[in-house]
Design a protein around this motif. Structure first.
Motif, PDB file in Angstrom:
ATOM      1  N   SER A  58      45.934  55.570  31.694  1.00 29.42           N
ATOM      2  CA  SER A  58      46.080  54.530  32.716  1.00 29.42           C
ATOM      3  C   SER A  58      45.537  54.987  34.055  1.00 29.42           C
ATOM      4  O   SER A  58      44.807  54.259  34.733  1.00 29.42           O
ATOM      5  N   PHE A  59      45.911  56.187  34.461  1.00 28.86           N
ATOM      6  CA  PHE A  59      45.559  56.666  35.799  1.00 28.86           C
ATOM      7  C   PHE A  59      44.092  57.065  35.895  1.00 28.86           C
ATOM      8  O   PHE A  59      43.381  56.655  36.812  1.00 28.86           O
ATOM      9  N   ILE A  60      43.629  57.846  34.952  1.00 28.00           N
ATOM     10  CA  ILE A  60      42.286  58.424  35.048  1.00 28.00           C
ATOM     11  C   ILE A  60      41.243  57.577  34.341  1.00 28.00           C
ATOM     12  O   ILE A  60      40.177  57.281  34.877  1.00 28.00           O
ATOM     13  N   SER A  61      41.556  57.161  33.117  1.00 28.97           N
ATOM     14  CA  SER A  61      40.508  56.667  32.227  1.00 28.97           C
ATOM     15  C   SER A  61      40.353  55.160  32.192  1.00 28.97           C
ATOM     16  O   SER A  61      39.246  54.654  32.020  1.00 28.97           O
ATOM     17  N   MET A  62      41.447  54.409  32.338  1.00 29.46           N
ATOM     18  CA  MET A  62      41.358  52.960  32.178  1.00 29.46           C
ATOM     19  C   MET A  62      40.407  52.334  33.195  1.00 29.46           C
ATOM     20  O   MET A  62      39.526  51.539  32.848  1.00 29.46           O
ATOM     21  N   ALA A  63      40.574  52.685  34.464  1.00 28.29           N
ATOM     22  CA  ALA A  63      39.695  52.133  35.495  1.00 28.29           C
ATOM     23  C   ALA A  63      38.254  52.564  35.266  1.00 28.29           C
ATOM     24  O   ALA A  63      37.322  51.796  35.517  1.00 28.29           O
ATOM     25  N   GLY A  64      38.054  53.790  34.771  1.00 30.34           N
ATOM     26  CA  GLY A  64      36.708  54.259  34.478  1.00 30.34           C
ATOM     27  C   GLY A  64      36.055  53.448  33.376  1.00 30.34           C
ATOM     28  O   GLY A  64      34.867  53.113  33.443  1.00 30.34           O
ATOM     29  N   LEU A  65      36.829  53.093  32.347  1.00 30.51           N
ATOM     30  CA  LEU A  65      36.300  52.275  31.256  1.00 30.51           C
ATOM     31  C   LEU A  65      35.993  50.856  31.725  1.00 30.51           C
ATOM     32  O   LEU A  65      34.975  50.268  31.356  1.00 30.51           O
ATOM     33  N   ILE A  66      36.890  50.289  32.551  1.00 32.78           N
ATOM     34  CA  ILE A  66      36.636  48.950  33.087  1.00 32.78           C
ATOM     35  C   ILE A  66      35.420  48.991  34.013  1.00 32.78           C
ATOM     36  O   ILE A  66      34.574  48.085  33.994  1.00 32.78           O
ATOM     37  N   ALA A 297      40.611  46.373  40.666  1.00 27.47           N
ATOM     38  CA  ALA A 297      39.925  46.530  41.952  1.00 27.47           C
ATOM     39  C   ALA A 297      39.348  47.933  42.080  1.00 27.47           C
ATOM     40  O   ALA A 297      38.208  48.113  42.532  1.00 27.47           O
ATOM     41  N   VAL A 298      40.117  48.933  41.684  1.00 29.81           N
ATOM     42  CA  VAL A 298      39.634  50.319  41.735  1.00 29.81           C
ATOM     43  C   VAL A 298      38.384  50.474  40.876  1.00 29.81           C
ATOM     44  O   VAL A 298      37.395  51.094  41.283  1.00 29.81           O
ATOM     45  N   ALA A 299      38.405  49.880  39.687  1.00 24.43           N
ATOM     46  CA  ALA A 299      37.264  49.974  38.768  1.00 24.43           C
ATOM     47  C   ALA A 299      36.014  49.343  39.365  1.00 24.43           C
ATOM     48  O   ALA A 299      34.933  49.942  39.376  1.00 24.43           O
ATOM     49  N   SER A 300      36.149  48.130  39.864  1.00 21.52           N
ATOM     50  CA  SER A 300      34.996  47.401  40.403  1.00 21.52           C
ATOM     51  C   SER A 300      34.414  48.114  41.614  1.00 21.52           C
ATOM     52  O   SER A 300      33.182  48.265  41.744  1.00 21.52           O
ATOM     53  N   MET A 301      35.287  48.554  42.504  1.00 19.90           N
ATOM     54  CA  MET A 301      34.824  49.190  43.735  1.00 19.90           C
ATOM     55  C   MET A 301      34.225  50.569  43.460  1.00 19.90           C
ATOM     56  O   MET A 301      33.274  50.983  44.119  1.00 19.90           O
ATOM     57  N   ALA A 302      34.756  51.270  42.458  1.00 20.89           N
ATOM     58  CA  ALA A 302      34.186  52.566  42.081  1.00 20.89           C
ATOM     59  C   ALA A 302      32.773  52.384  41.543  1.00 20.89           C
ATOM     60  O   ALA A 302      31.860  53.153  41.885  1.00 20.89           O
ATOM     61  N   ARG A 303      32.579  51.372  40.704  1.00 22.59           N
ATOM     62  CA  ARG A 303      31.247  51.113  40.140  1.00 22.59           C
ATOM     63  C   ARG A 303      30.258  50.753  41.244  1.00 22.59           C
ATOM     64  O   ARG A 303      29.122  51.250  41.271  1.00 22.59           O
ATOM     65  N   LEU A 304      30.674  49.897  42.168  1.00 21.65           N
ATOM     66  CA  LEU A 304      29.786  49.497  43.264  1.00 21.65           C
ATOM     67  C   LEU A 304      29.467  50.681  44.170  1.00 21.65           C
ATOM     68  O   LEU A 304      28.314  50.873  44.581  1.00 21.65           O
ATOM     69  N   ILE A 378      35.850  60.409  35.214  1.00 25.36           N
ATOM     70  CA  ILE A 378      35.900  61.013  36.552  1.00 25.36           C
ATOM     71  C   ILE A 378      35.904  59.982  37.671  1.00 25.36           C
ATOM     72  O   ILE A 378      36.152  60.335  38.830  1.00 25.36           O
ATOM     73  N   LEU A 379      35.637  58.691  37.362  1.00 17.74           N
ATOM     74  CA  LEU A 379      35.414  57.738  38.445  1.00 17.74           C
ATOM     75  C   LEU A 379      36.607  57.588  39.381  1.00 17.74           C
ATOM     76  O   LEU A 379      36.454  57.549  40.595  1.00 17.74           O
ATOM     77  N   VAL A 380      37.811  57.481  38.827  1.00 19.54           N
ATOM     78  CA  VAL A 380      38.992  57.342  39.684  1.00 19.54           C
ATOM     79  C   VAL A 380      39.216  58.618  40.489  1.00 19.54           C
ATOM     80  O   VAL A 380      39.511  58.572  41.689  1.00 19.54           O
ATOM     81  N   LEU A 381      39.069  59.762  39.832  1.00 19.97           N
ATOM     82  CA  LEU A 381      39.285  61.030  40.526  1.00 19.97           C
ATOM     83  C   LEU A 381      38.224  61.270  41.601  1.00 19.97           C
ATOM     84  O   LEU A 381      38.495  61.881  42.632  1.00 19.97           O
ATOM     85  N   ALA A 382      37.009  60.795  41.340  1.00 25.84           N
ATOM     86  CA  ALA A 382      35.923  61.014  42.297  1.00 25.84           C
ATOM     87  C   ALA A 382      35.862  59.938  43.379  1.00 25.84           C
ATOM     88  O   ALA A 382      35.158  60.101  44.374  1.00 25.84           O
ATOM     89  N   ASN A 383      36.583  58.836  43.191  1.00 28.23           N
ATOM     90  CA  ASN A 383      36.499  57.709  44.107  1.00 28.23           C
ATOM     91  C   ASN A 383      36.689  58.093  45.580  1.00 28.23           C
ATOM     92  O   ASN A 383      35.909  57.671  46.440  1.00 28.23           O
ATOM     93  N   PRO A 384      37.716  58.874  45.931  1.00 25.11           N
ATOM     94  CA  PRO A 384      37.883  59.241  47.343  1.00 25.11           C
ATOM     95  C   PRO A 384      36.695  60.020  47.898  1.00 25.11           C
ATOM     96  O   PRO A 384      36.324  59.848  49.063  1.00 25.11           O
TER      97      PRO A 384
END
Length: 588
Positions: A58-66, A297-304, A378-384
């Protein structure tokens, strides 16, 4: 102060807190070890369930997959959320009414068979070990970057920390540790999301920012994201999915797998009464929603953010020079989770969809293939770091990612150890074992489970969320039908339940192993894990729903062909349906 020092302070401080709580709440009895004495407050239990539930997936991978798949991967979000509601409504209060320590114990007593209990132990261990692999893999990803160590070393550190507070404290220590971990992970997830939402949309609430206007372009942020990625040959972020059957089965597999996961179910045995189990479920849903409403939101903004980092002047312009890449790419390259290959030797980073449809455009631009491979985890962890947030935010999300992985790993390891010590050893091998001996067996079995999970976590059969999805499929095909039939059907007998569990488990595991490798050992798969090789287009991640249908069908057919359950068992099933008057969890 260096970023490494900040990370050490946040991660080390949180670890010391977890271990201190474990020492304070050390289990002194099997009741403390298995169900925290049965006296946990519903709000406390709700927060602990939230941490148990919101794993590394949930924390690391879900947003990365989305982020990588857009709407197509929103099935993770829908399946896990819907599954929790299913668990809270259909299983939790009734199992709490029954009042036993473990899921196999319920199955053994309901189906009046030690063999049924033994089969349930096998199903539980297979599902839980698969789940733990994903958690340890997630911990390895987080450690490898933030503590600047090899991922294998990171796994070892994670294993040691879990060993200390889980083996020492049991459910009592894990409960209060998970409350602390929930606080760490939710703060770590939401603060960077708020910062990034403000940067991109001016809206401090990420969930609302997702439907707001992109500050730089003046376009709706999802429209901006669609434009950026389609210009590079990717599908629209909000595009529909063609394979509806697989999508439905995958969502269903996650939902019913959720309701069959023993490490969450066992948490409802830790409260004093049935009403508290219901309140725990409600509070947990509130705590879970805080992260799950933020994740899209985290997923979309990380991708952008990722795409605009590589193409700061727009996708029609040249991408950045490799030598001018931001520091966060350099840091993640060290871990091997970002890899660059200059295929056309122009010194620039070409990031695009290397497909046949986009090949003419790529050729016209002088591109010879996609050059940047980014691990989704890595996307959520790298987002900041991508958004240039302060160092303390990066340290905070490091602690949060590790808290998410370790909290769920601890719950799973407890489920495994209780199944071995309470259901296998005390229930079948040595019923006369003393409480002290049972407690020792539980701790030894947990230690062995940690070693196995750490070894397998070094070579996981997919991204963290994908591995977890496999575990959900196994639970869906094996444990969920037995629990549902045990509560709502008086006609299903021991023979039918055993046949159903074995059929569902075997069918699902064989299908998964054909594509993922036997026992998840690399190089042993019979077929490539690609849509053209799937039977009827059904992914190994989705097969759990079909396995559950097999389980139900076999159980009902065999039960109706054999004798009815004894009258007292039918009366027991009837009484369990009315969740009133349950007492403390009983050690039978």
């Amino acid at each position: 102060m260096s970023q490494f020092a900040i990370n050490i302070i946040f991660v080390g401080g949180s670890f010391l807190l977890y271990i201190a709580i474990a020492i304070w709440a050390k289990a002194g009895s099997t009741s403390d070890f298995y169900v925290a004495g049965g006296g946990v407050h519903p709000i406390t239990n709700g927060a602990a369930i939230g941490a148990d539930w919101m794993s590394a997936a949930s924390f690391i991978s879900m947003a990365g997959l989305i982020a990588a798949g857009g709407y197509a991967n929103s099935t993770f979000l829908m399946g896990w959320t819907g599954g929790y509601v299913l668990l809270a409504m259909l299983l939790a209060p009734y199992l709490r009414k029954f009042g036993k320590f473990t899921v196999p114990e319920f199955i053994g007593d309901r189906f009046y068979s030690k063999n049924a209990r033994l089969v349930a132990v096998i199903c539980l261990i297979v599902a839980s070990v698969t789940y733990v692999i994903g958690q340890m893999a997630g911990a390895g990803v987080a450690f490898s970057r933030f503590l600047e160590v090899d991922s294998t070393v990171g796994l070892m550190i994670a294993a040691v920390v879990v060993f200390i507070y889980a083996v020492m404290g049991g459910m009592k220590g894990i409960t209060y540790t998970q409350v602390a971990q929930y606080c760490v992970l939710i703060v770590a997830y939401t603060i960077p999301a708020v910062f990034i939402s403000l940067q991109l949309t001016g809206n401090p609430i990420p969930g609302l920012g997702l439907f707001s206007t992109h500050v730089d372009s003046g376009m709706p942020i999802l429209s901006k994201l669609n434009q950026v990625i389609t210009d590079l040959g990717f599908n629209e972020y909000t595009a529909d999915i063609d394979n509806k059957l697989n999508m439905v089965l995958f969502t269903l597999s996650l939902m019913i797998g959720t309701a069959g996961l023993p490490h969450v179910i066992i948490r409802f045995f830790t409260v004093p009464k049935v009403a508290d189990a219901r309140w725990s479920a409600g509070w947990a849903l509130v705590f879970i929603a805080l992260l799950y409403l933020t994740a899209p939101a985290v997923a979309s903004m990380a991708r952008l953010n990722l795409m605009t980092t590589i193409y700061p002047d727009g996708t029609s312009a040249e991408p950045i020079q490799y030598d001018e890449r931001p520091n966060w790419i350099k840091e993640w390259e060290v871990t091997g989770l970002i890899q660059f290959t200059d295929k056309n030797e122009d010194g620039r980073i070409q990031l695009y969809n290397d497909s046949e449809a986009f090949a003419p455009t790529a050729e016209a631009r002088g591109w010879n293939g996609n050059e940047l491979v980014v691990n989704r985890d890595i996307l959520v962890l790298a987002n900041p770091e991508i958004a240039n947030l302060p160092g303390w935010v990066i340290g905070l999300i490091a602690a949060g990612g590790l808290a998410a992985a370790l909290s769920t790993a601890a719950g799973l390891l407890l489920a495994i150890s209780s199944a071995v010590s309470h259901d296998l050893i005390k229930g079948s091998i040595n019923p006369a074992i003393s409480e002290k001996g049972e407690l020792l067996a539980a701790r030894i079995s947990m230690a062995v489970a940690i070693v196995v999970a750490t070894y397998l976590g070094a070579n996981p059969p997919g991204f963290a969320a994908q591995v977890v999805a496999l575990a959900f499929g196994i639970a869906a095909a094996s444990l969920f039908p037995a629990l549902m039939m045990g509560i709502f059907s008086k006609r299903v007998n021991n023979t039918g339940a055993i046949a159903g569990m074995l059929s569902g488990l075997t069918f699902t595991l064989v299908y998964i192993f054909v594509y993922k490798g036997w026992l998840f050992i690399p190089g042993t798969a019979n077929l490539p894990d690609t849509p053209e090789n799937w039977v009827l287009g059904i992914s190994p991640l989705s097969i759990g729903a079909v396995g559950a249908i097999v389980n139900f069908a076999v159980a009902f057919i065999v039960s109706n062909a054999t004798e009815e359950p004894p009258v007292e068992i039918q009366e027991l099933v009837e009484s369990v349906r009315y969740p009133r008057g349950a007492g403390q969890a009983q050690d039978h």
